[in-house]
Design a protein around this motif. Sequence first.
Motif, PDB file in Angstrom:
ATOM      1  N   GLY A   1       0.855  -1.179   0.000  1.00 43.34           N
ATOM      2  CA  GLY A   1       0.000   0.000   0.000  1.00 43.34           C
ATOM      3  C   GLY A   1       0.891   1.229   0.000  1.00 43.34           C
ATOM      4  O   GLY A   1       2.126   1.129  -0.021  1.00 43.34           O
ATOM      5  N   LYS A   2       0.288   2.387   0.018  1.00 46.64           N
ATOM      6  CA  LYS A   2       1.072   3.631  -0.018  1.00 46.64           C
ATOM      7  C   LYS A   2       0.365   4.697   0.801  1.00 46.64           C
ATOM      8  O   LYS A   2      -0.832   4.600   1.085  1.00 46.64           O
ATOM      9  N   LEU A   3       1.141   5.685   1.202  1.00 41.03           N
ATOM     10  CA  LEU A   3       0.484   6.887   1.706  1.00 41.03           C
ATOM     11  C   LEU A   3       1.076   8.087   0.987  1.00 41.03           C
ATOM     12  O   LEU A   3       2.250   8.082   0.603  1.00 41.03           O
ATOM     13  N   ILE A   4       0.253   9.090   0.774  1.00 41.04           N
ATOM     14  CA  ILE A   4       0.764  10.312   0.151  1.00 41.04           C
ATOM     15  C   ILE A   4       1.114  11.271   1.280  1.00 41.04           C
ATOM     16  O   ILE A   4       0.262  11.620   2.102  1.00 41.04           O
ATOM     17  N   LEU A   5       2.407  11.600   1.337  1.00 42.20           N
ATOM     18  CA  LEU A   5       2.887  12.480   2.400  1.00 42.20           C
ATOM     19  C   LEU A   5       2.457  13.917   2.113  1.00 42.20           C
ATOM     20  O   LEU A   5       1.998  14.611   3.019  1.00 42.20           O
TER      21      LEU A   5
ATOM     22  N   GLY B   1       0.862  16.496  -1.380  1.00 43.77           N
ATOM     23  CA  GLY B   1       0.659  16.802  -2.799  1.00 43.77           C
ATOM     24  C   GLY B   1      -0.482  16.102  -3.508  1.00 43.77           C
ATOM     25  O   GLY B   1      -0.631  16.285  -4.723  1.00 43.77           O
ATOM     26  N   GLU B   2      -1.311  15.298  -2.765  1.00 44.17           N
ATOM     27  CA  GLU B   2      -2.427  14.652  -3.478  1.00 44.17           C
ATOM     28  C   GLU B   2      -3.348  15.699  -4.109  1.00 44.17           C
ATOM     29  O   GLU B   2      -3.386  16.845  -3.685  1.00 44.17           O
ATOM     30  N   HIS B   3      -4.096  15.310  -5.062  1.00 43.73           N
ATOM     31  CA  HIS B   3      -4.986  16.140  -5.877  1.00 43.73           C
ATOM     32  C   HIS B   3      -4.194  17.114  -6.761  1.00 43.73           C
ATOM     33  O   HIS B   3      -4.398  17.122  -7.974  1.00 43.73           O
ATOM     34  N   ALA B   4      -3.276  17.893  -6.160  1.00 42.00           N
ATOM     35  CA  ALA B   4      -2.506  18.823  -7.004  1.00 42.00           C
ATOM     36  C   ALA B   4      -1.693  18.030  -8.039  1.00 42.00           C
ATOM     37  O   ALA B   4      -1.487  18.498  -9.170  1.00 42.00           O
ATOM     38  N   VAL B   5      -1.268  16.820  -7.670  1.00 41.11           N
ATOM     39  CA  VAL B   5      -0.448  16.008  -8.580  1.00 41.11           C
ATOM     40  C   VAL B   5      -1.229  15.617  -9.838  1.00 41.11           C
ATOM     41  O   VAL B   5      -0.644  15.421 -10.902  1.00 41.11           O
ATOM     42  N   VAL B   6      -2.544  15.557  -9.738  1.00 40.52           N
ATOM     43  CA  VAL B   6      -3.364  15.225 -10.915  1.00 40.52           C
ATOM     44  C   VAL B   6      -3.220  16.335 -11.977  1.00 40.52           C
ATOM     45  O   VAL B   6      -3.375  16.096 -13.166  1.00 40.52           O
ATOM     46  N   PHE B   7      -2.887  17.555 -11.517  1.00 42.00           N
ATOM     47  CA  PHE B   7      -2.694  18.698 -12.428  1.00 42.00           C
ATOM     48  C   PHE B   7      -1.225  18.825 -12.858  1.00 42.00           C
ATOM     49  O   PHE B   7      -0.860  19.810 -13.495  1.00 42.00           O
TER      50      PHE B   7
ATOM     51  N   VAL C   1     -10.574   3.472 -14.983  1.00 42.06           N
ATOM     52  CA  VAL C   1     -11.592   3.213 -13.952  1.00 42.06           C
ATOM     53  C   VAL C   1     -11.975   4.508 -13.221  1.00 42.06           C
ATOM     54  O   VAL C   1     -13.151   4.756 -12.959  1.00 42.06           O
ATOM     55  N   GLN C   2     -10.972   5.344 -12.906  1.00 43.85           N
ATOM     56  CA  GLN C   2     -11.198   6.547 -12.094  1.00 43.85           C
ATOM     57  C   GLN C   2     -11.702   7.717 -12.935  1.00 43.85           C
ATOM     58  O   GLN C   2     -12.335   8.614 -12.420  1.00 43.85           O
ATOM     59  N   GLY C   3     -11.333   7.745 -14.209  1.00 43.40           N
ATOM     60  CA  GLY C   3     -11.718   8.851 -15.074  1.00 43.40           C
ATOM     61  C   GLY C   3     -10.565   9.822 -15.245  1.00 43.40           C
ATOM     62  O   GLY C   3     -10.178  10.153 -16.334  1.00 43.40           O
ATOM     63  N   ARG C   4      -9.961  10.271 -14.158  1.00 41.76           N
ATOM     64  CA  ARG C   4      -8.842  11.213 -14.217  1.00 41.76           C
ATOM     65  C   ARG C   4      -7.937  10.824 -13.059  1.00 41.76           C
ATOM     66  O   ARG C   4      -8.422  10.550 -11.956  1.00 41.76           O
ATOM     67  N   ALA C   5      -6.636  10.770 -13.307  1.00 32.70           N
ATOM     68  CA  ALA C   5      -5.723  10.273 -12.260  1.00 32.70           C
ATOM     69  C   ALA C   5      -4.330  10.820 -12.512  1.00 32.70           C
ATOM     70  O   ALA C   5      -4.065  11.423 -13.553  1.00 32.70           O
ATOM     71  N   SER C   6      -3.441  10.599 -11.545  1.00 33.25           N
ATOM     72  CA  SER C   6      -2.005  10.822 -11.764  1.00 33.25           C
ATOM     73  C   SER C   6      -1.330   9.458 -11.592  1.00 33.25           C
ATOM     74  O   SER C   6      -1.945   8.528 -11.074  1.00 33.25           O
ATOM     75  N   PRO C   7      -0.057   9.333 -11.984  1.00 31.08           N
ATOM     76  CA  PRO C   7       0.611   8.036 -11.820  1.00 31.08           C
ATOM     77  C   PRO C   7       1.165   7.796 -10.420  1.00 31.08           C
ATOM     78  O   PRO C   7       1.864   6.801 -10.216  1.00 31.08           O
ATOM     79  N   ILE C   8       0.854   8.659  -9.441  1.00 29.03           N
ATOM     80  CA  ILE C   8       1.589   8.522  -8.170  1.00 29.03           C
ATOM     81  C   ILE C   8       1.269   7.220  -7.429  1.00 29.03           C
ATOM     82  O   ILE C   8       2.171   6.545  -6.939  1.00 29.03           O
ATOM     83  N   ASP C   9      -0.001   6.852  -7.349  1.00 29.17           N
ATOM     84  CA  ASP C   9      -0.343   5.663  -6.560  1.00 29.17           C
ATOM     85  C   ASP C   9       0.247   4.399  -7.194  1.00 29.17           C
ATOM     86  O   ASP C   9       0.865   3.573  -6.514  1.00 29.17           O
ATOM     87  N   THR C  10       0.040   4.255  -8.488  1.00 29.90           N
ATOM     88  CA  THR C  10       0.483   3.022  -9.152  1.00 29.90           C
ATOM     89  C   THR C  10       2.014   2.958  -9.243  1.00 29.90           C
ATOM     90  O   THR C  10       2.587   1.875  -9.122  1.00 29.90           O
TER      91      THR C  10
ATOM     92  N   LEU D   1     -14.130  12.649  -6.233  1.00 30.12           N
ATOM     93  CA  LEU D   1     -13.385  13.705  -5.525  1.00 30.12           C
ATOM     94  C   LEU D   1     -12.417  14.403  -6.475  1.00 30.12           C
ATOM     95  O   LEU D   1     -12.263  15.634  -6.446  1.00 30.12           O
ATOM     96  N   VAL D   2     -11.764  13.616  -7.329  1.00 31.67           N
ATOM     97  CA  VAL D   2     -10.851  14.200  -8.320  1.00 31.67           C
ATOM     98  C   VAL D   2     -11.648  15.089  -9.283  1.00 31.67           C
ATOM     99  O   VAL D   2     -11.220  16.205  -9.636  1.00 31.67           O
ATOM    100  N   ALA D   3     -12.843  14.641  -9.674  1.00 30.76           N
ATOM    101  CA  ALA D   3     -13.689  15.424 -10.593  1.00 30.76           C
ATOM    102  C   ALA D   3     -14.143  16.726  -9.926  1.00 30.76           C
ATOM    103  O   ALA D   3     -14.203  17.785 -10.563  1.00 30.76           O
TER     104      ALA D   3
ATOM    105  N   THR E   1      -4.791  11.756   3.786  1.00 30.76           N
ATOM    106  CA  THR E   1      -3.878  11.160   2.815  1.00 30.76           C
ATOM    107  C   THR E   1      -4.695  10.471   1.738  1.00 30.76           C
ATOM    108  O   THR E   1      -5.679   9.802   2.041  1.00 30.76           O
ATOM    109  N   GLY E   2      -4.314  10.687   0.477  1.00 31.24           N
ATOM    110  CA  GLY E   2      -5.080  10.074  -0.621  1.00 31.24           C
ATOM    111  C   GLY E   2      -6.176  11.027  -1.071  1.00 31.24           C
ATOM    112  O   GLY E   2      -6.039  12.236  -0.985  1.00 31.24           O
ATOM    113  N   ALA E   3      -7.284  10.446  -1.510  1.00 34.62           N
ATOM    114  CA  ALA E   3      -8.319  11.286  -2.118  1.00 34.62           C
ATOM    115  C   ALA E   3      -9.130  12.068  -1.100  1.00 34.62           C
ATOM    116  O   ALA E   3      -9.694  13.105  -1.418  1.00 34.62           O
ATOM    117  N   GLY E   4      -9.240  11.594   0.138  1.00 33.20           N
ATOM    118  CA  GLY E   4     -10.037  12.288   1.158  1.00 33.20           C
ATOM    119  C   GLY E   4     -11.499  11.868   1.097  1.00 33.20           C
ATOM    120  O   GLY E   4     -11.801  10.727   0.736  1.00 33.20           O
TER     121      GLY E   4
HETATM  122  C1  MEV Z   1      -5.317   9.380  -4.552  1.00 36.32           C
HETATM  123  O1  MEV Z   1      -4.568   8.468  -3.763  1.00 36.32           O
HETATM  124  C2  MEV Z   1      -4.431  10.509  -5.003  1.00 36.32           C
HETATM  125  C3  MEV Z   1      -5.122  11.552  -5.889  1.00 36.32           C
HETATM  126  O2  MEV Z   1      -4.152  12.596  -6.104  1.00 36.32           O
HETATM  127  C4  MEV Z   1      -5.575  10.974  -7.206  1.00 36.32           C
HETATM  128  C5  MEV Z   1      -4.431  10.603  -8.137  1.00 36.32           C
HETATM  129  O3  MEV Z   1      -3.327  11.113  -7.993  1.00 36.32           O
HETATM  130  O4  MEV Z   1      -4.704   9.793  -9.056  1.00 36.32           O
HETATM  131  C6  MEV Z   1      -6.313  12.179  -5.192  1.00 36.32           C
END
Ligand code: MEV
Length: 308
Positions: free
Chosen positions: A8-12, A14-20, A122-131, A187-189, A265-268
């Motif tokens: 698993g992972k945790l986002i320390l 930058g979540e959400h902003a990383v999608v941009f 699956v999510q519609g819009r994402a960043s590569p951070i989790d995977t 939430l990302v949308a 942490t994550g999407a919230g």
């Molecule tokens: C979800 O763990 C992290 C988000 O930034 C979405 C993403 O990066 O795909 C909310």
Amino acid sequence: MVTASAPGKLILMGEHAVVFGQPAIALAIDLRLICTIVPSASFSVNGEPLSDRQHSYVLAALRIAWDSSPVSIQINSGLPSGSGLGSSAAVTVATLAALSGLNGDYEEEVVARNGFEVESVVQGRASPIDTSTCTHGRGILIGNSPGPDLLWHIEKDEREWYVHNCEVPEMDIVVGYTGIIGRTGPLVAKVKRFADRSRFGMEIIEEIGQLTTEGLRMLRTGDKVGLGELMTRNQKLLAILGVSSPALNKLIRASLPHSYGAKLTGAGGGGSMIALTDRPADVCEAIRKRGGVPYVVRTGARGVTLSD
Ligand code: MEV
């Protein structure tokens, strides 16, 4: 038969902003998901017929990276689903890695790239951070330009991410799970609608990116006080974006008196918060008292591993 184990992972930060395309830092943790795949007479997941609704990530992984021969898939997860701790990314990455193990062509970068495609479908819009974090393990820094320790560069729809290995000291971090499933796609949308509608929304996203860049410096110099302050400021900005929730706020408020800093942490929406602390027992107690489920997780976990 091939078995893959993904962390698993945790986002320390930058979540959400990383999608941009803004920077973010994520750490692999010592809770893992195990996926075993064997050739079979029909497709199944944990003994159930493969279904679009229940197994959307597995199905998308099969469509992207598998021929049509049926397989039986067994998944055992130590990650609560919708907890913000990377359960979707771990199931995606472990499935892709096990499939490539069966094919005899496993490559870390291919699994990370396909994992991002699966999450985007699956999510519609994402960043590569989790995977990328569940694939590579340890620490991942996403930046907007190439630097030392670059792993791969990913582009999609005019956005781009430079994915780096990020050496960070192993740490214990307290996670507080609200018990409420956070739905990443909606939430990302929601954040995208905010950013599209107002310059202010976009400024918040850029400010999160700046805090994350400062956070990286603090992390590297081991400045827990500075890092904790930045995490708490990051939380305030996430709340303005509308992705925090009363349950998350309650656990964060309860943790702060015993922590350097705390944030979701994550999407919230629900999911989990994290606290940086030297007093994990006090934080766990505070989280439990407010109805959350505490976990002490160790960072720096190995990425995906394969075995026969
Ligand atoms: C979800 O763990 C992290 C988000 O930034 C979405 C993403 O990066 O795909 C909310």
